[in-house]
Enzyme design. Structure first.
Site, mmCIF file in Angstrom:
data_model
loop_
_atom_site.group_PDB
_atom_site.id
_atom_site.type_symbol
_atom_site.label_atom_id
_atom_site.label_comp_id
_atom_site.label_asym_id
_atom_site.label_seq_id
_atom_site.Cartn_x
_atom_site.Cartn_y
_atom_site.Cartn_z
ATOM 1 N N GLU B 62 0.804 -1.223 0.000
ATOM 2 C CA GLU B 62 0.000 0.000 0.000
ATOM 3 C C GLU B 62 0.836 1.271 0.000
ATOM 4 O OE1 GLU B 62 -0.404 -2.601 1.961
ATOM 5 O OE2 GLU B 62 -2.341 -3.406 1.336
ATOM 6 N N HIS B 131 -11.365 -3.957 10.336
ATOM 7 C CA HIS B 131 -11.967 -4.009 8.998
ATOM 8 C C HIS B 131 -13.197 -3.118 8.888
ATOM 9 C CE1 HIS B 131 -9.181 -7.200 8.078
ATOM 10 N NE2 HIS B 131 -9.719 -7.403 6.901
HETATM 11 C C1 LIG Z 1 -2.358 -4.224 4.643
HETATM 12 C C2 LIG Z 1 -3.430 -5.068 4.098
HETATM 13 N N1 LIG Z 1 -3.689 -5.017 2.787
HETATM 14 C C3 LIG Z 1 -4.661 -5.773 2.277
HETATM 15 C C4 LIG Z 1 -5.389 -6.605 3.069
HETATM 16 C C5 LIG Z 1 -6.472 -7.479 2.493
HETATM 17 N N2 LIG Z 1 -6.057 -8.863 2.553
HETATM 18 C C6 LIG Z 1 -6.556 -9.694 3.461
HETATM 19 S S1 LIG Z 1 -5.887 -11.201 3.350
HETATM 20 C C7 LIG Z 1 -4.922 -10.770 2.059
HETATM 21 C C8 LIG Z 1 -4.074 -11.782 1.373
HETATM 22 C C9 LIG Z 1 -2.704 -11.784 1.782
HETATM 23 O O1 LIG Z 1 -2.072 -12.837 1.139
HETATM 24 P P1 LIG Z 1 -1.110 -13.790 1.919
HETATM 25 O O2 LIG Z 1 -0.312 -12.978 2.883
HETATM 26 O O3 LIG Z 1 -0.356 -14.562 0.921
HETATM 27 O O4 LIG Z 1 -2.044 -14.716 2.786
HETATM 28 P P2 LIG Z 1 -3.159 -15.771 2.319
HETATM 29 O O5 LIG Z 1 -4.465 -15.064 2.366
HETATM 30 O O6 LIG Z 1 -2.807 -16.237 0.946
HETATM 31 O O7 LIG Z 1 -3.110 -16.856 3.311
HETATM 32 C C10 LIG Z 1 -5.133 -9.452 1.744
HETATM 33 C C11 LIG Z 1 -4.439 -8.749 0.658
HETATM 34 C C12 LIG Z 1 -5.103 -6.619 4.440
HETATM 35 N N3 LIG Z 1 -5.778 -7.389 5.299
HETATM 36 N N4 LIG Z 1 -4.119 -5.848 4.925
#
Ligand SMILES: Cc1ncc(C[n+]2csc(CCOP(=O)(O)OP(=O)(O)O)c2C)c(N)n1
Lengths: 322, 352
Positions: B62, B131
């Site tokens: 971000e 959230h």
């Molecule tokens: C700073 C931030 N950006 C975006 C999100 C939205 N978000 C929630 S889970 C996720 C996926 C993150 O991917 P990863 O770390 O690979 O974990 P996975 O969900 O694949 O287990 C995102 C982008 C968030 N929670 N926090």
């Protein structure tokens, strides 16, 4: 690995699988009214690492933490009650599925902003170092987290201070619906990068629980004895949708074919088949394990459903510590 | 023509199409803008139409993508960034506050950075502490940023087009519970000027200043009060920063009473700011003390039980106004208490 350990490992993986699947199954009742990020398909890492960590080793985790929590020995009833938003929930309903805690096993908290818990894990490790205790701080993360600045800051800090940290990075290829192809350079190895940043790193098959167990049991004592942090990338796959109870192969960001390929590499099935082949377990025993676990999970759902909702006025309490 | 009704989501989508068609140097990016869900439907079809160079997915980074939009802005590009939640954008505070907001000022006005940052406020279904933050007062506090919060599909389209073609960084905050609101939206391009509030309903007894989803609640409250011969003037602020005090002042001078509604925590909020300014500047016109309704000063809990009375709605608005006017009416009919207080309607079944 001793046979006894193998059975424990199988049980732990199954506990995580069956608990997650029970949530998926009951989610449409609309009683679990919060986002859930299920880890079905990724159980091997959580189970093996959880089994190898000591009770007083610290763990922090992410939005997808049910498996990590259960792997570490977190209380199943309290986890489900939290997802149901009840007073008996591990965070008393304040946090929901993305904010789990169980201080009895030093599961210090999972948080929902990507990268948020990383430096927290480093902070826990710092105190271990100061106190010269033999604990470890284990930090769970997804590969999406690698893209955040805080990841690089935390890795750097842990390397500089040689902190007793195990980074457990589950690479499941997607951040929500965004493919790794558009997020990280092709053929750039995460492990090699982190290695170059000063932390000894590994990359292994995250669905092969034997390999995970082997590697972690070799590296954990080194971390404990002050040789510095370790980083392991586990290549794996989440079966269900990013958030919620369903499958989402039809919506178009990944293919059914890819899903089926990974499903064939089911960590539990693979392990169980091997155990059977080597006569280390019988079909009868497996049936019994499944039955007992399902029973335990059903009881936990009942407990969670019966637990009362916190009173609305409780929402206004709890802002500051006394 | 006024019967052309579309959803808030469609209105945002139309605005993006129009802006990108009009100006080649409008680019659109953010995590998942090109995924099948298309940022809750708002960015659907953009990549197919304008290509992957202008509409693209991003790493989960971000802070960096905010800085990238500054750089692109310096080279003449207008960026539109989307985040699924306000909360995720908090990682970008440095690039936003130390960079984007100040660039024009600290380089003597020589350059400017036209960026539109779309943030979505979550609510309900257990979204919980990280959230469902609203936080517009954070952004409104920073000189150099404009902050926009549309309340209807019509406003969403006109304000988004205006934001994209504004030469400053604009924080464009959408409320998730507005996404399915249906309303009249002209097909063609139109802009709603920033810093221009709208008088939604005329009235004489009290001025209600409202924003975003609270406008929906205010309209319900006003319709009820109308049946009891209480006449409210409703101002939809639309732009939170800078604030259109001209419109507010004119109304308060007429009614002599003020109630401000906010979607954020009460402490140091946009609502408390408006109450303070009106108290300072129009003290002699006021018949009663100005009041506000905002969220309690606690994080948002997750549990269905804990959120039961958490968000004030039309009932609280009516009760507050009756208190200000020293009137009493039976408000039982106006119960907010639908059984499922944590969803905006049957269209929303979770999980986010
Ligand atoms: C700073 C931030 N950006 C975006 C999100 C939205 N978000 C929630 S889970 C996720 C996926 C993150 O991917 P990863 O770390 O690979 O974990 P996975 O969900 O694949 O287990 C995102 C982008 C968030 N929670 N926090």
């Amino acid at each position: 690995m001793l046979k006894k350990e193998k059975i424990k490992l199988l049980k732990k993986m199954k506990l995580i699988r069956l608990a997650e699947e029970s949530i998926a199954e009951k989610y449409s009742d609309q009683k679990m009214r919060c986002p859930v990020h299920l880890c079905t398909g990724q159980e091997a890492t959580a189970a093996a690492i959880g089994l190898l960590l000591n009770k007083n080793d610290y763990v922090v985790s992410t939005h997808r933490s049910h498996g990590h929590y259960l792997g570490k020995g977190g209380n199943l009833k309290k986890m489900l009650a939290e997802i149901y938003g009840k007073t008996d929930g591990c965070s008393k309903g304040y946090g929901g599925s993305m904010h789990l805690i169980d201080l009895n096993v030093n599961f210090m908290g999972s948080t929902a902003i990507v990268g948020n818990s990383l430096p927290v894990g480093a902070g826990l490790a710092l105190t271990i170092k100061i106190e010269r205790s033999k604990k470890i701080s284990c930090i769970f993360l997804g590969e999406g987290c690698i893209e955040e600045g805080v990841f690089h800051e935390t890795v750097n800090f842990c390397a500089v201070h040689k902190l007793p940290v195990l980074f457990v990075c589950e690479n499941n290829l997607y951040s929500v619906y965004s493919s790794l192809l558009f997020r990280q350079p092709k053929n750039r190895s995460i492990a090699k990068m982190v290695n170059a940043m000063g932390i000894k790193s590994f990359s292994i098959d995250g669905n092969d629980v034997n390999k995970i167990y082997e590697l972690a049991s070799k590296e954990l004592p080194k971390i404990r004895s002050g040789l510095g942090p370790r980083f392991i990338e586990f290549k794996t796959y989440r079966w269900r949708e990013h958030c919620g109870p369903d499958f989402d192969n039809h919506i178009g960001y990944r293919t059914e074919k890819e899903f089926q390929k990974w499903k064939k590499k089911d960590p539990i099935q693979q392990f169980q088949t091997k155990l059977l082949k080597n006569n280390e377990i019988t079909k009868q025993e497996i049936k019994k394990i499944d039955k007992n676990l399902l029973n335990k999970i059903n009881l936990a759902h009942n407990y969670a459903e019966k637990s009362p909702f916190p009173k609305p006025s409780e929402a206004l309490k709890n802002v500051y510590a006394k | 023509m006024t019967n052309r009704k579309i959803s808030f989501v469609r209105a945002i989508n139309e605005a993006l199409f129009i802006a990108m068609k009009k100006e080649k140097k409008v680019i659109c990016f953010g995590l998942g803008v090109d995924d099948p869900m298309g940022t809750f439907g708002t960015t659907v079809g953009l990549q197919e139409e304008f290509g992957i160079e202008r509409v693209f997915d991003m790493p989960t980074s971000e802070n960096t993508l905010t800085g990238v939009s500054i750089g692109a802005g310096l080279a003449g590009y207008r960026s539109v960034i989307s985040h699924l939640r306000v909360d995720f954008f908090l990682l970008a505070m440095d690039q936003l506050v130390n960079g984007a907001a100040k660039w024009h000022y600290m380089f003597g006005g020589k350059t400017s950075v036209p960026i539109t940052i779309r943030l979505i406020v979550g609510r309900g279904w257990g979204q919980g502490p990280t959230h469902s933050q609203s936080l517009q007062s954070w952004f409104a506090h920073i000189p150099g940023l404009k902050v926009v919060m549309p309340s209807t599909a019509y406003n969403a389209k006109g304000l988004l087009i205006a934001s994209i073609f504004d030469n400053n960084p604009v924080i464009f905050i959408e409320h998730r519970w507005l996404h399915n609101q249906i309303g009249y939206v002209p097909k063609n391009e139109y802009k709603i000027p920033l810093q221009k509030a709208k008088i939604v309903k005329k009235g004489n007894d009290i001025t209600i200043v409202s924003i975003s989803f609270m406008v929906v609640e205010a309209i319900k409250a006003i319709n009820f009060l109308n049946q009891h011969k209480i006449s409210c003037e409703l101002i939809d602020l639309r732009t939170i920063s800078p604030i259109d005090y001209l419109t507010i002042n004119r109304s308060v001078k007429k009614t002599g009473r003020l109630l401000v509604l906010d979607t954020d925590n009460a402490n140091v909020s946009v609502a408390s700011e408006i109450v303070a300014r009106i108290s300072m500047n129009l003290f002699n016109f006021l018949k009663t003390a100005p009041k506000m309704i905002a969220l309690p000063d606690v994080p948002t809990p997750s549990s269905f039980g804990l959120t039961k009375n958490f968000y004030p709605g039309s009932k609280e608005i009516v009760e507050k106004i009756l208190k200000i006017l020293k009137k009493s009416i039976n408000t039982n009919k106006l119960s907010n208490s639908n059984d499922l207080h944590d969803v905006p309607g049957s269209w929303f079944k979770g999980p986010f």
